[in-house]
Design a protein around this motif. Structure first.
Motif, mmCIF file in Angstrom:
data_model
loop_
_atom_site.group_PDB
_atom_site.id
_atom_site.type_symbol
_atom_site.label_atom_id
_atom_site.label_comp_id
_atom_site.label_asym_id
_atom_site.label_seq_id
_atom_site.Cartn_x
_atom_site.Cartn_y
_atom_site.Cartn_z
ATOM 1 N N ASP A 436 39.746 53.901 34.449
ATOM 2 C CA ASP A 436 38.566 53.012 34.442
ATOM 3 C C ASP A 436 37.303 53.782 34.094
ATOM 4 O OD1 ASP A 436 40.108 50.873 35.095
ATOM 5 O OD2 ASP A 436 39.602 50.869 37.234
ATOM 6 N N THR A 437 37.171 54.969 34.701
ATOM 7 C CA THR A 437 35.977 55.800 34.455
ATOM 8 C C THR A 437 35.900 56.201 32.990
ATOM 9 O OG1 THR A 437 36.128 56.669 36.705
ATOM 10 C CG2 THR A 437 34.754 57.896 35.145
ATOM 11 N N ILE A 438 37.043 56.577 32.424
ATOM 12 C CA ILE A 438 37.072 57.000 31.007
ATOM 13 C C ILE A 438 36.740 55.818 30.100
ATOM 14 C CG2 ILE A 438 38.562 57.857 29.154
ATOM 15 C CD1 ILE A 438 40.045 59.504 31.356
ATOM 16 N N MET A 439 37.273 54.609 30.409
ATOM 17 C CA MET A 439 36.985 53.421 29.597
ATOM 18 C C MET A 439 35.473 53.117 29.602
ATOM 19 S SD MET A 439 39.791 52.489 28.260
ATOM 20 C CE MET A 439 40.488 54.142 28.341
ATOM 21 N N GLU A 440 34.895 53.225 30.796
ATOM 22 C CA GLU A 440 33.459 52.958 30.928
ATOM 23 C C GLU A 440 32.640 53.975 30.141
ATOM 24 O OE1 GLU A 440 30.140 52.212 34.466
ATOM 25 O OE2 GLU A 440 32.242 52.646 34.968
ATOM 26 N N LYS A 441 33.085 55.235 30.168
ATOM 27 C CA LYS A 441 32.390 56.310 29.463
ATOM 28 C C LYS A 441 32.333 56.025 27.962
ATOM 29 C CE LYS A 441 32.844 61.257 28.412
ATOM 30 N NZ LYS A 441 33.617 62.490 28.691
ATOM 31 N N TYR A 442 33.453 55.495 27.395
ATOM 32 C CA TYR A 442 33.536 55.280 25.950
ATOM 33 C C TYR A 442 33.255 53.822 25.551
ATOM 34 C CZ TYR A 442 35.292 60.014 25.526
ATOM 35 O OH TYR A 442 35.399 61.387 25.565
ATOM 36 N N ASN A 443 32.670 53.071 26.505
ATOM 37 C CA ASN A 443 32.236 51.695 26.215
ATOM 38 C C ASN A 443 33.410 50.821 25.747
ATOM 39 O OD1 ASN A 443 30.295 49.695 26.165
ATOM 40 N ND2 ASN A 443 29.737 50.065 24.032
ATOM 41 N N LEU A 444 34.550 50.995 26.411
ATOM 42 C CA LEU A 444 35.738 50.197 26.136
ATOM 43 C C LEU A 444 35.967 49.216 27.282
ATOM 44 C CD1 LEU A 444 37.991 53.111 24.884
ATOM 45 C CD2 LEU A 444 36.770 51.463 23.466
ATOM 46 N N ASP A 445 36.670 48.149 27.026
ATOM 47 C CA ASP A 445 36.890 47.115 28.037
ATOM 48 C C ASP A 445 38.293 47.204 28.612
ATOM 49 O OD1 ASP A 445 34.349 46.055 27.585
ATOM 50 O OD2 ASP A 445 35.086 44.806 25.934
ATOM 51 N N LYS A 446 38.360 47.343 29.949
ATOM 52 C CA LYS A 446 39.666 47.268 30.627
ATOM 53 C C LYS A 446 40.083 45.803 30.634
ATOM 54 C CE LYS A 446 41.783 47.711 35.172
ATOM 55 N NZ LYS A 446 41.561 48.060 36.595
ATOM 56 N N ILE A 447 41.321 45.531 30.225
ATOM 57 C CA ILE A 447 41.788 44.151 30.202
ATOM 58 C C ILE A 447 42.544 43.828 31.487
ATOM 59 C CG2 ILE A 447 43.147 42.428 28.941
ATOM 60 C CD1 ILE A 447 40.712 43.498 27.417
ATOM 61 N N LYS A 448 43.546 44.628 31.829
ATOM 62 C CA LYS A 448 44.318 44.361 33.053
ATOM 63 C C LYS A 448 45.310 45.501 33.274
ATOM 64 C CE LYS A 448 47.510 41.471 30.402
ATOM 65 N NZ LYS A 448 48.080 40.125 30.250
ATOM 66 N N THR A 449 45.925 45.456 34.473
ATOM 67 C CA THR A 449 47.052 46.361 34.791
ATOM 68 C C THR A 449 48.268 45.482 35.070
ATOM 69 O OG1 THR A 449 46.476 46.405 37.137
ATOM 70 C CG2 THR A 449 45.581 48.161 35.740
ATOM 71 N N ILE A 450 49.426 45.920 34.563
ATOM 72 C CA ILE A 450 50.682 45.175 34.790
ATOM 73 C C ILE A 450 51.691 46.166 35.373
ATOM 74 C CG2 ILE A 450 52.451 43.719 33.722
ATOM 75 C CD1 ILE A 450 50.465 43.523 31.306
ATOM 76 N N GLY A 451 51.820 46.152 36.703
ATOM 77 C CA GLY A 451 52.698 47.134 37.356
ATOM 78 C C GLY A 451 52.126 48.523 37.143
#
Length: 593
Positions: A436-451
């Motif tokens: 999550d931290t890395i996604m936020e750093k690179y301005n990317l959107d987390k969609i979801k986690t599946i298992g």
């Protein structure tokens, strides 16, 4: 008999001559003003300078040039005040009153100036520093005249009414003062007449005394001559022994003449005494009349003082009554104000309490809103949160070049079987929080986690830049997992190895659900990204050809050739190794060119 036509001609001639006189008078005034201006020395500070300034202002007023008069009066007032020259200052105030009345149309201010002038003139007259003509001239030709002019206008303006009321209060004092001056003048003239009569009486007394002295001397001379004649006759008689008839007749005649002269002298003396007594009586009568006039004057002054004192006392009594009423009304008002203030204070306290309660509720609402926004931000991408807040709903949208990221842990099911549920959740939480931290750093959107799978995406706004960002983010995720793997080996704990896959293409994005929002993306791109992950290797980043064509200038990639993907057939795939250095990027560009 004069006809109407002749009468009109006479009137026209009269007005023509009057106009010529006015023009001539204005020209004479203008010439005099220019002459006086040459005599003014701006640096001089003398009484003469004040008089000149006032005279110029007076001539300007006569020419109805009030604005110019005002300039010179301002200078005169300043200089007279500086020199402490009361008579000049009083004259300035007099002319200022005319300017205020006729030019500025401020009769109330005109009254203030004329009252100041009157007080100064009165003090100067009572201390005998000015003549009575100056005082009477001010009162008759300026103060009273201005009052009469204002009365004739019959204006209903508040300024005029106020000025008329103030002037009217002073009119009685003006008239009393003029009467007092006239009485003093009359008394002075009577005293002068009395002194002249006293001088005449003294002259007559001196004349009487001189005549008495002359008559006495003549009487003595006649008596002396008579005695001498008698002595001569007697001496002759002694010698001759007899008196002749002629000699006796001569002696008788002489006695008769002397007697007659004595009678005349005595009568003249009596007449003179009668005249003297009459003059003395006239003097006493005049003195008595003068005394009566003086007593009458003093009585008038005393009566006027008593009347003024009574009026003053009545005024004070009325003022005190009005003041008492005003004080009572004021106290009542103060009580009302205090009651109102208390009411307002209570209302203010209630309002403050309500405001504090509202602020507390607002703070609670703000905190809740922040929590909600934070929760939404954790669930949804920022642009989706903004759209949801603005519109209340999210419209599904299509994006042509979205880079979809899929991750999965190799052999997770077998590893998790040997761990407690708490340990599994803890390990996954560590990994996913870092992701999550890395996604936020690179301005990317987390969609979801599946298992144990993690899905993210980028390219909703800037496709090429976010494709490169996605590669950098995934490389950083691999670095993290490598470091974490080393720590687990040292701790002799199970290790997690991750596979990552990326594919770039078109997707549909939107929010589903009413109570529990869920942001998701759909399309073949999502499925192909999942195939990139499953077709990859642990510790590697596997990308499709579509992604490779976007990022190849910035990253070193190893071609894997055509690989069969489940339900997708054969696809060209690449492992992304590292980011290119600047020199290498330049070489690749020159090779391509």
């Amino acid at each position: 008999m004069i006809t109407q036509e002749q009468r009109n001609i006479i009137f026209i001639l009269f007005y023509f001559l009057f106009g010529i006189f006015q023009v001539t008078n204005a020209q004479d005034n203008s010439a005099l003003i220019e002459k006086l201006k040459t005599q003014i020395n701006e640096k001089a500070k003398t009484y003469y300078q004040v008089q000149n300034l006032n005279l110029i202002a007076k001539k300007y007023i006569e020419n109805e040039k009030y604005k110019d008069a005002k300039i010179y009066l301002t200078k005169s007032e300043k200089l007279a005040t500086e020199l402490n020259y009361p008579q000049g200052l009083a004259e300035t105030y007099t002319y200022f009153g005319l300017v205020k009345a006729y030019y500025d149309e401020k009769p109330d201010e005109a009254f203030v100036y004329h009252e100041k002038a009157y007080r100064i003139y009165k003090q100067l007259f009572e201390t005998e520093k000015i003549k009575e003509e100056d005082m009477v001239n001010f009162l008759n030709n300026y103060a009273i005249d201005l009052y009469e002019n204002m009365k004739s206008k019959d204006s209903k303006k508040r300024r005029y009414r106020k000025a008329l009321d103030n002037f009217q209060k002073l009119q009685s004092e003006f008239k009393e003062y003029i009467a007092l001056i006239a009485s003093k003048k009359e008394l002075a003239e009577k005293e002068k007449t009395l002194k002249e009569k006293e001088s005449t009486i003294q002259q007559k007394e001196s004349t009487i005394k001189e005549k008495e002295s002359t008559i006495g001397n003549r009487t003595k001379e006649l008596i002396s001559k008579q005695l001498s004649l008698k002595n001569e006759i007697l001496a002759k008689a002694k010698i001759t022994g007899k008196l002749e008839a002629s000699e006796l007749e001569k002696m008788r005649l002489q006695d008769s003449i002397v007697g007659r002269n004595l009678e005349l002298s005595i009568q003249e003396i009596d007449n003179q005494k009668l005249l003297k007594e009459k003059a003395i009586k006239e003097k006493e009568t005049m003195s008595h009349k003068a005394e009566l006039n003086q007593n009458r004057l003093w009585f008038f002054v005393f009566a006027a003082s008593i009347v003024s004192l009574i009026v003053l006392v009545l005024f004070v009594i009325i003022w005190l009554k009005n003041q008492k009423k005003a004080n009572t009304a004021l106290q009542q008002k103060n009580i009302e104000i205090e009651l109102k203030s208390e009411e307002i204070r209570q209302q203010a306290e209630e309002i403050l309490a309500q405001r504090d309660a509202l602020e507390e509720k607002s703070q609670v609402l703000i905190q809740e809103q922040q929590k909600s926004e934070s929760l939404l931000a954790n669930i949804l991408p920022p642009h989706i949160v903004d759209e949801l807040k603005e519109k209340g709903l999210v419209t599904p949208s299509y994006h042509s070049k979205v880079s979809v990221i899929f991750t999965d842990f190799k052999g997770f099911t077998k590893i998790a079987a040997n761990m407690t549920a708490e340990e599994v959740v803890t390990e996954l939480s560590v990994c996913f929080e870092k992701f999550d931290t890395i996604m936020e750093k690179y301005n990317l959107d987390k969609i979801k986690t599946i298992g144990d799978g993690y899905m993210a995406a980028g390219g909703f706004f800037d496709a090429e830049q976010q494709a490169n960002n996605a590669i950098e983010a995934c490389l950083e995720m691999l670095d993290f997992m490598e470091e974490w793997k080393k720590q687990k080996i040292l701790q002799q704990k199970p290790i997690f190895e991750v596979r990552i896959g990326i594919h770039t293409g078109g997707v549909v994005a939107g929010v589903i659900g009413k109570k529990k929002f869920a942001y998701d993306i759909w399309g073949d791109t999502v499925n192909l990204a999942s195939r990139m992950e499953s077709s990859g290797e642990a510790g590697k980043l596997n990308v499709s050809e579509a992604t490779y064509n976007i990022i190849k200038d910035n990253f070193e990639c190893t071609p894997r050739g055509m690989i069969t993907a489940k339900n997708a057939g054969e696809m060209q795939m690449y492992f992304v190794e590292r980011k290119k250095e600047k020199e290498q990027k330049q070489e690749d560009l020159s090779y391509q060119n």
